[in-house]
Design a protein around this motif. Sequence first.
Motif, mmCIF file in Angstrom:
data_model
loop_
_atom_site.group_PDB
_atom_site.id
_atom_site.type_symbol
_atom_site.label_atom_id
_atom_site.label_comp_id
_atom_site.label_asym_id
_atom_site.label_seq_id
_atom_site.Cartn_x
_atom_site.Cartn_y
_atom_site.Cartn_z
ATOM 1 N N LEU A 5 43.064 -31.309 12.316
ATOM 2 C CA LEU A 5 44.322 -30.613 12.074
ATOM 3 C C LEU A 5 45.362 -31.581 11.523
ATOM 4 O O LEU A 5 45.633 -32.624 12.120
ATOM 5 C CB LEU A 5 44.843 -29.982 13.368
ATOM 6 N N VAL A 6 45.951 -31.217 10.380
ATOM 7 C CA VAL A 6 47.068 -31.957 9.799
ATOM 8 C C VAL A 6 48.289 -31.052 9.809
ATOM 9 O O VAL A 6 48.231 -29.915 9.349
ATOM 10 C CB VAL A 6 46.785 -32.373 8.341
ATOM 11 N N ILE A 7 49.387 -31.562 10.362
ATOM 12 C CA ILE A 7 50.645 -30.833 10.286
ATOM 13 C C ILE A 7 51.506 -31.501 9.226
ATOM 14 O O ILE A 7 51.763 -32.704 9.271
ATOM 15 C CB ILE A 7 51.360 -30.781 11.640
ATOM 16 N N VAL A 8 51.925 -30.689 8.247
ATOM 17 C CA VAL A 8 52.669 -31.192 7.100
ATOM 18 C C VAL A 8 54.145 -30.863 7.259
ATOM 19 O O VAL A 8 54.507 -29.709 7.508
ATOM 20 C CB VAL A 8 52.148 -30.574 5.783
ATOM 21 N N GLY A 9 54.983 -31.868 7.132
ATOM 22 C CA GLY A 9 56.417 -31.627 7.128
ATOM 23 C C GLY A 9 56.801 -30.887 5.863
ATOM 24 O O GLY A 9 56.710 -31.436 4.767
ATOM 25 N N MET A 10 57.209 -29.627 6.010
ATOM 26 C CA MET A 10 57.543 -28.775 4.866
ATOM 27 C C MET A 10 59.056 -28.730 4.689
ATOM 28 O O MET A 10 59.771 -28.235 5.570
ATOM 29 C CB MET A 10 56.996 -27.362 5.073
ATOM 30 N N SER A 11 59.532 -29.229 3.548
ATOM 31 C CA SER A 11 60.977 -29.266 3.293
ATOM 32 C C SER A 11 61.455 -28.069 2.493
ATOM 33 O O SER A 11 62.657 -27.871 2.344
ATOM 34 C CB SER A 11 61.327 -30.543 2.526
ATOM 35 N N GLY A 12 60.521 -27.288 1.962
ATOM 36 C CA GLY A 12 60.896 -26.219 1.063
ATOM 37 C C GLY A 12 60.938 -26.668 -0.380
ATOM 38 O O GLY A 12 61.332 -25.902 -1.265
ATOM 39 N N ALA A 112 54.771 -32.942 16.471
ATOM 40 C CA ALA A 112 53.563 -32.500 15.767
ATOM 41 C C ALA A 112 52.303 -32.884 16.535
ATOM 42 O O ALA A 112 51.341 -32.102 16.606
ATOM 43 C CB ALA A 112 53.540 -33.096 14.362
ATOM 44 N N ARG A 113 52.308 -34.050 17.120
ATOM 45 C CA ARG A 113 51.138 -34.476 17.906
ATOM 46 C C ARG A 113 50.963 -33.587 19.132
ATOM 47 O O ARG A 113 49.831 -33.265 19.524
ATOM 48 C CB ARG A 113 51.302 -35.946 18.315
ATOM 49 N N ARG A 114 52.079 -33.166 19.733
ATOM 50 C CA ARG A 114 51.975 -32.265 20.884
ATOM 51 C C ARG A 114 51.433 -30.900 20.478
ATOM 52 O O ARG A 114 50.848 -30.189 21.306
ATOM 53 C CB ARG A 114 53.336 -32.113 21.578
ATOM 54 N N LEU A 115 51.636 -30.533 19.214
ATOM 55 C CA LEU A 115 51.067 -29.282 18.712
ATOM 56 C C LEU A 115 49.568 -29.401 18.437
ATOM 57 O O LEU A 115 48.935 -28.415 18.058
ATOM 58 C CB LEU A 115 51.789 -28.855 17.430
ATOM 59 N N GLY A 116 49.048 -30.592 18.606
ATOM 60 C CA GLY A 116 47.611 -30.790 18.417
ATOM 61 C C GLY A 116 47.222 -31.491 17.138
ATOM 62 O O GLY A 116 46.032 -31.598 16.828
ATOM 63 N N ALA A 117 48.180 -31.972 16.379
ATOM 64 C CA ALA A 117 47.869 -32.612 15.105
ATOM 65 C C ALA A 117 47.139 -33.930 15.306
ATOM 66 O O ALA A 117 47.552 -34.780 16.102
ATOM 67 C CB ALA A 117 49.151 -32.852 14.315
ATOM 68 N N GLU A 118 46.046 -34.102 14.566
ATOM 69 C CA GLU A 118 45.377 -35.395 14.531
ATOM 70 C C GLU A 118 46.047 -36.297 13.496
ATOM 71 O O GLU A 118 46.088 -37.510 13.641
ATOM 72 C CB GLU A 118 43.896 -35.222 14.182
ATOM 73 N N TRP A 119 46.571 -35.635 12.454
ATOM 74 C CA TRP A 119 47.292 -36.344 11.404
ATOM 75 C C TRP A 119 48.611 -35.621 11.118
ATOM 76 O O TRP A 119 48.708 -34.420 11.301
ATOM 77 C CB TRP A 119 46.476 -36.405 10.103
#
Length: 377
Positions: A5-12, A112-119
Amino acid sequence: MASPLVIVGMSGGVDSSVAAWSLLQQGYEVQGLFMSNWDEDEDGYCTAAQDYQDARSVCESIGIPLHKVSFAGEYRERVFAYFLDEYRAGRTPNPDVLCNREIKFGVCFDYARRLGAEWVATGHYARVTHGDRPRLLKAVDGEKDQSYFLHAMPASALSRTLFPIGDRHKDEIRRIARDLTLPVFDKKDSTGICFIGERPFAEFLSHYLPAQPGDIETPQGEKLGRHQGLMFYTLGQRQGLRIGGKADATEAPWYVARKDLARNVLIAVQGHDHEALLSDSLIASQLTWVAGAPPAQQFECTAKVRYRQPDQPCAVSVRPDGSVEVRFTTPQRAVTPGQYAVFYAGEECLGGGVIESIQRESGTESTSRDKTDLAAY
């Protein structure tokens, strides 16, 4: 086996949008995260609401979920308070570096890491390699490289961060977004400090710090005019001085050379390359080294003292207190206390620190590190 799982910082914006799409193509499980850091928008300058809607539209378009979180409290405490303190001291801070370290790759990374992100990934123009230790590298697109702003990232965050567009050029990113018909393919790039937006800087700052007008003088003490407040000016600045013609002077433009906080006086000189604007060396403190320590107690490398500046050859000496003395091969113009000196070995970013003072060729030292509150003048 489940994809990481990758969580991407989305700025719009277009960069983070293509970064998220690129990770999907690489087989990752991707989720978006929109972060807001500023709650006040009484004048309508902040674009956070529209940016969120754009991020949501992009995530719907490429088929990923979007989380939303606010770190406005942490931002005020860790970034904005420092920003105001530095301007009170007559310096010129760079809040983008602190925002990356404390917020984007600090509390937001942890979230993001608490949401489960590996990256964790962002749309920054930079590269990172993960081997025996993470290494921060310049982006392939030198015009867009943002490693200067990322040099203070915690190593723990860098080791789990991806920069998916760091090996692409901006025009390619725009083309990909257009071909994918992403709703932000032609959106204008954001500029300036996030909490100021497009509003006039002096107008914003005057809401928080009282302006203290004073005299503008030559280095010899001759009065040239009046300034609106030392905090509104930076070294090397030409615009906004409102110095009229002088009978005994040339028509060359005037530039800010120094701030005399003790007298609340702005010192100005004529000529873009006046010797008072040049310095041979600087002292920087609050060092952050990507590898955890400097390469050696004394070493040669290149440095930038402002974003987009070409790399400048220099020699660095680490002092007993951890600060560094940086001596340049060529004198540097308008080196500004409060900004960052960032060091490179070729494409690799070594780290950097806050510029505390500069040394001029004449041997005199200039610094704006005077914590007297301007309101007292």
